[in-house]
Design an enzyme around this catalytic site. Sequence first.
Site, PDB file in Angstrom:
ATOM      1  CG  LEU A 179      -2.241   0.807   0.999  1.00 50.38           C
ATOM      2  CD1 LEU A 179      -3.125   0.187  -0.068  1.00 50.38           C
ATOM      3  CD2 LEU A 179      -3.019   0.933   2.309  1.00 50.38           C
ATOM      4  N   GLY A 180       1.774   1.315  -1.003  1.00 50.76           N
ATOM      5  CA  GLY A 180       2.536   2.533  -1.239  1.00 50.76           C
ATOM      6  C   GLY A 180       1.729   3.492  -2.096  1.00 50.76           C
ATOM      7  CG  HIS A 217       6.939  -3.654 -17.246  1.00 51.84           C
ATOM      8  ND1 HIS A 217       7.990  -4.274 -16.627  1.00 51.84           N
ATOM      9  CD2 HIS A 217       6.590  -2.623 -16.432  1.00 51.84           C
ATOM     10  CE1 HIS A 217       8.287  -3.646 -15.490  1.00 51.84           C
ATOM     11  NE2 HIS A 217       7.434  -2.642 -15.354  1.00 51.84           N
ATOM     12  CD  GLU A 258       8.914  -7.410 -17.578  1.00 49.55           C
ATOM     13  OE1 GLU A 258       9.507  -6.357 -17.942  1.00 49.55           O
ATOM     14  OE2 GLU A 258       8.016  -7.409 -16.733  1.00 49.55           O
ATOM     15  CB  ALA A 267       4.256  -5.603  -8.129  1.00 46.45           C
ATOM     16  NE  ARG A 268      10.239  -3.250 -11.469  1.00 45.61           N
ATOM     17  CZ  ARG A 268       9.582  -2.123 -11.724  1.00 45.61           C
ATOM     18  NH1 ARG A 268       8.265  -2.164 -11.884  1.00 45.61           N
ATOM     19  NH2 ARG A 268      10.207  -0.981 -11.827  1.00 45.61           N
TER      20      ARG A 268
END
Length: 322
Positions: free
Chosen positions: A144-145, A276, A257, A227-228
């Site tokens: 939760l940034g 992405h 990727e 996210a990543r």
Amino acid sequence: MNIVLCYQTVPAHLEQIRAVAEDWNVIDAGQEGIAAALPQADIYCGHAKVPVPWQETVAAGRLKWIQSSAAGMDHCLVPEVISSEIPVTSASGLFANQVAEQTMALLLGVIRSLPTFFRAQVKKEYIRRPTGDLHGKTVGIVGLGGNGRRLAEILAPFQIRIIATDYCPYDKPQCVDELWPADRLHDLLAQSDIVILALPLNAETRHLFDTDQFAAMKTGAIFINVARGQVVRESALIHALTSQHLSAAGVDVAEVEPLPPESPLWDFDNVIITPHVGAQGRTRNDDVTDLFCENLRRFRTNQPLINVVDKRLGFPLRNAPS
């Protein structure tokens, strides 16, 4: 003083930076020139997508500050930088609107069975098929940034229950029903109909989502990753989809990727894949330049910088309430 840039700029961006830099050199290295230019940098702003000599750069003792043009920090938080005294600032939260929009596109796309309808459209099949609902669900946001908080704001009007985990489990937004510490991840997974990843990549989160985490999710849950890619072990995600433990997934990132053509993820009818692009937007590089210039003003006048990163965690820490 040399300011070295490695992000997509136009002449107006360079003029804006030079107006703040005054008598300092501004070098627009780009991806092609960053490897050669970085060791001569006093200040670096960018996101190198090619190998660069971090060990040589840190050893030279010249670099005084790194401004990432991305929210993710894995491109520059190498061991040499982490152990150095060089401050690092990020673009955390700068692209929160775009990431939230991408998340909603993936989420609503899989809920409303858009992959199925897209395939039917190609075959000119006008056939009604089942869809799902977002309203009334429990949505769990992992991280939760800046991105996670904006996403919660966007989701709240759908009359859902929002729960979240975060490394800094305080300062709960009103739109979030429950905010828990990161070690309550399994509680979130057990209660969520939809799980959305919005956390950074670091040593603690790499492959955080493995077989155990997917098994802890509800049968029929939906999984979204903005996210990543390396936060998730892709083979575990594929197994959760193949076994139908998950009902659908939307992924804007991949463990490798570009996502290899032979990846089984391409073949699922209930998966939406985007390459992405979550942080892309028309004003992205304008926003990066604005942030860099504000931090450059602060750097020149010895004021606190915006978005200073805890280099071992890979993201800026929110201050706990006093």
